[in-house]
Design an enzyme around this catalytic site. Structure first.
Site, PDB file in Angstrom:
ATOM      1  N   ASP A 150       3.748  -5.443 -12.984  1.00  0.00           N
ATOM      2  CA  ASP A 150       4.008  -6.881 -12.844  1.00  0.00           C
ATOM      3  C   ASP A 150       3.325  -7.683 -13.945  1.00  0.00           C
ATOM      4  OD1 ASP A 150       5.808  -7.220 -10.859  1.00  0.00           O
ATOM      5  OD2 ASP A 150       4.433  -8.057  -9.379  1.00  0.00           O
TER       6      ASP A 150
ATOM      7  N   ASP B 269      -1.495  -5.120   3.293  1.00  0.00           N
ATOM      8  CA  ASP B 269      -1.856  -3.815   3.833  1.00  0.00           C
ATOM      9  C   ASP B 269      -2.229  -3.902   5.313  1.00  0.00           C
ATOM     10  OD1 ASP B 269      -4.077  -5.332   3.301  1.00  0.00           O
ATOM     11  OD2 ASP B 269      -4.999  -3.907   1.921  1.00  0.00           O
TER      12      ASP B 269
END
Length: 697
Positions: free
Chosen positions: A277, A430
């Site tokens: 990214d 997460d």
């Protein structure tokens, strides 16, 4: 040159010689004679011999004391130089004038950022005003032994109301007793109850860890799964997708890519995705070149770059899971850019899935290549060692649930899909997927004996931003997940564990009472001594909890006091982050990639020496040279904008607040409270001046 000792040269040397070494190079080594057999035969020894032996021992003792004094002088010299270095560092901070306000990101509301700081400043100025008032009262004869002040003392005081000041101070004491002390005492008692509940939870976790060690309990894969791995290519080797999300992390990309490409797994059963990214063109070219290098070596690796970079890490992972070839994979292993898995990582984690269809996640433990770099990294190692050794292991063994750490874990892709996949709604993607998978009935396995090396932040600025994200995200997630937890078809015990233990106690209550009790209430009780805070709350229980926290990292025991003080210091950042996430304030959605230093482990260095693969870069040399030239030019451009240490205003304000309260405690002769406030104030001062982590000269 060594001095000559004629007395010691006479006669035969008996007994055990003691070798003493002077650290000063102007002195050499010499021997001090130990006690001989004659020294113990006092009854049969002539008086002259005894006197001679006594004189010789006295000279030996004199030189031993001289050596100890020399060593003490050396320690004092070292302390002096350390204080000089500390003073110069403080002078540089003040001269540069750079504060945390200069680094406010575009995503953060500056008004929201300063609101908390202004509240702290109000307490600081109020404490300074009260300190001056109390000192003046002390010298006018108002001596109280806190916290046993009674109203009768004010009315029956032998001093009486002699002037205006005495009248004002008498009114102030009455206001304290009637209006300020009761609510402050109530808040204090409330925080003490929270403190005791959290300490009990910590104690139960430690007892669970001791039980696991005593009984040698650990997850063991099925024997046929291990046998299948050892049988070669025809064994249990499911298709595994390995993902490495990264963003502008050119310091560590080579380490992580090299580590996953060396995983001991059949080439036809592994696919590696490099999810880049980065918005820096030079970094993109470097990562592409590294991927191309390993492709030439035969690795099944692909490079993927998003054009629309939404959703941070969660958006990156979600986009990668949408690729058509992912449907051929059964499991996905995720590693952050600074993680370096060992070659047998998949062979030690994937077998736990075989014949355990309800297992959705296998999580490995982290280890740190730079844990001894500075004081900050050592303190982080204590915290994270307790997190993995105690919290994750105990929850994994007894509850089959824990928060996914975002990396160094293997997911069953079916579990990800049934849980809704990656969502960009919080900064803790997460934990989000772990909670949703738990609500769907999936079980988690934590492997404490499987380690994956990585880095911890070396600068306080990077650590502070990391902790802000880690403590604001859970509060965002709690607001979003609470209705789903209540409606979920799971047992009442699992709902209680999720709501009260996992979210409220460990994510909300812990930073709340830590900041409120030790940074606000304790200083205020010095100025309102009628509200009592017992010494066991200030000293004994925190010391016991710190001792339990440091047990998983026994080599860090000398840092137990700095650890206790630093954890209270970090409560400012954690409390601010918790409030931001709970009430959706401006900084709640701020995501800053943690700065990496690119330190390799010793194993990496050895492998680079032992194995130097041949790279076939047909026609790539000119491009690589061009990229290196671009990197050099970029470094020259950034030379004028070197990284620097900052001054953190909230921490400095709290430092002066605590030091002011410690000065006030001297008037009431509160021993333990004084020492705690003094050292805690110094801790805030060091952190506020950015003297705890990486130092930029």
């Amino acid at each position: 040159m060594a001095p000559s000792f004629d007395l010691w040269a006479k006669g035969s040397h008996k007994g055990t010689p003691v070798v003493v070494k002077m650290e000063n190079p102007n002195w050499s080594m010499f021997e001090l004679e130990g006690p001989s057999e004659d020294d113990f035969l006092i009854g049969n020894t002539p008086t002259g011999s005894r006197e001679k032996a006594r004189g010789k021992n006295a000279k030996q003792l004199t030189w031993v004391l001289l050596l100890k004094a020399h060593r003490a002088a050396g320690c004092l010299t070292s302390l002096g130089s350390a204080f000089v270095s500390l003073g110069s560092a403080v002078r540089r901070r003040v001269t540069s004038g750079r504060t945390d306000a200069d680094s406010t990101s575009s995503n953060e509301n500056k008004t929201v950022k300063t609101r908390f700081y202004n509240c702290i400043k109000v307490f600081l100025w109020l404490s300074l005003l009260l300190l001056g008032f109390e000192i003046a009262a002390y010298f006018k004869g108002w001596h109280f032994d806190a916290p046993k002040l009674q109203l009768q003392y004010v009315f029956t005081s032998p001093y009486g109301v002699r002037d205006v000041f005495d009248w004002v101070y008498t009114r102030w004491v009455l206001i304290r007793v009637e209006y300020l002390a009761p609510p402050l005492q109530f808040l204090s008692n409330f925080c003490i109850v929270l403190f005791l509940i959290q300490s009990l939870d910590r104690l139960i976790l430690c007892l669970g860890c001791f039980w696991i060690r005593l009984k040698k309990i650990k997850p063991i894969p099925k024997q046929d799964a291990v046998a299948d791995l050892e049988s070669g290519e025809n064994g249990f080797f499911p298709m595994v997708l390995v993902q490495i999300p990264m963003c502008n992390e050119k310091e560590v990309y080579q380490q992580s890519i090299g580590a996953v490409c060396n995983l001991d797994w059949p080439k036809s059963k592994i696919l590696i995705q490099i999810l880049d990214d980065s918005d820096d063109p030079t970094t993109q070219l470097l990562i592409k070149e590294e991927v191309h290098k390993w492709q030439q070596e035969g690795a099944n690796i692909v490079y993927r770059h998003r054009i629309i970079r939404d959703g941070y890490k969660a958006g990156n992972l979600k986009s990668a899971m949408g690729c058509s070839y992912v449907k051929d994979c059964e499991f996905v292993a995720i590693f952050d850019a600074d993680f370096q898995p060992t070659p047998d990582f998949l062979k030690r984690t994937v077998p736990h899935f075989k014949d355990n269809e309800d297992v959705g996640l296998v999580q490995a433990r982290w280890s740190f290549v730079n844990k001894d770099e500075n004081l900050l990294t050592r303190l982080q190692n204590i915290n994270l060692a307790f997190h993995f050794e105690v919290e994750q292991q105990v929850n994994g063994i007894f509850l089959n649930f824990f928060g996914f750490n975002g990396t160094a874990g293997v997911w069953r892709i079916k579990a990800l899909e049934e849980s809704g996949g990656w969502l960009e709604r919080t900064t803790v993607e997460d934990m989000d997927i772990a909670v949703r998978a738990h609500l769907k009935g999936w079980k988690f396995v934590f492997l404490n004996d499987v380690e994956c090396q990585c880095e911890v932040p070396e600068s306080y600025e990077a650590y502070r931003k990391q902790q802000h994200r880690w403590h604001s995200g859970p509060m965002q997630l709690f607001r979003l997940c609470l209705p789903d937890i209540i409606r979920a078809k799971i047992s009442v015990w699992k709902k209680f564990n999720l709501i009260f233990l996992f979210f409220l106690l460990r994510k909300l209550i812990l930073p709340f009472y830590s900041f409120t009790l030790f940074c606000i209430i304790l200083p205020m009780t010095m100025f309102v001594p009628e509200a009592e805070l017992p010494a066991w709350v200030v000293c004994y229980i925190p010391a016991t909890m710190s001792f339990l926290n440091i047990l998983p990292a026994p080599k860090s025991f000398p840092f137990i006091v700095p650890y206790l003080l630093f954890e209270n210091t970090m409560s400012v950042t954690k409390f601010n982050a918790m409030i931001s996430g709970l009430f959706q304030l401006g900084s709640a959605y701020e995501w800053v990639v943690t700065k990496k230093s690119g330190r390799s482990s010793e194993g990496d260095l050895v492998s680079l020496v032992e194995k130097k693969p041949k790279h076939h870069r047909i026609g790539s040399e000119p491009n690589l040279e061009e990229m290196k030239a671009d990197l050099q030019q970029e470094q020259e451009q950034k030379a004028r904008k070197k990284k620097h240490n900052r001054i953190y205003t909230k921490e400095l304000s709290l430092a002066f607040l605590l030091l002011t309260a410690s000065a006030r405690s001297l008037l009431s002769a509160q021993g333990i409270h004084f020492y705690f406030l003094l050292f805690q104030g110094i801790s805030f001062l060091l952190v506020g001046l950015d003297l705890i982590g990486e130092q930029v000269l």
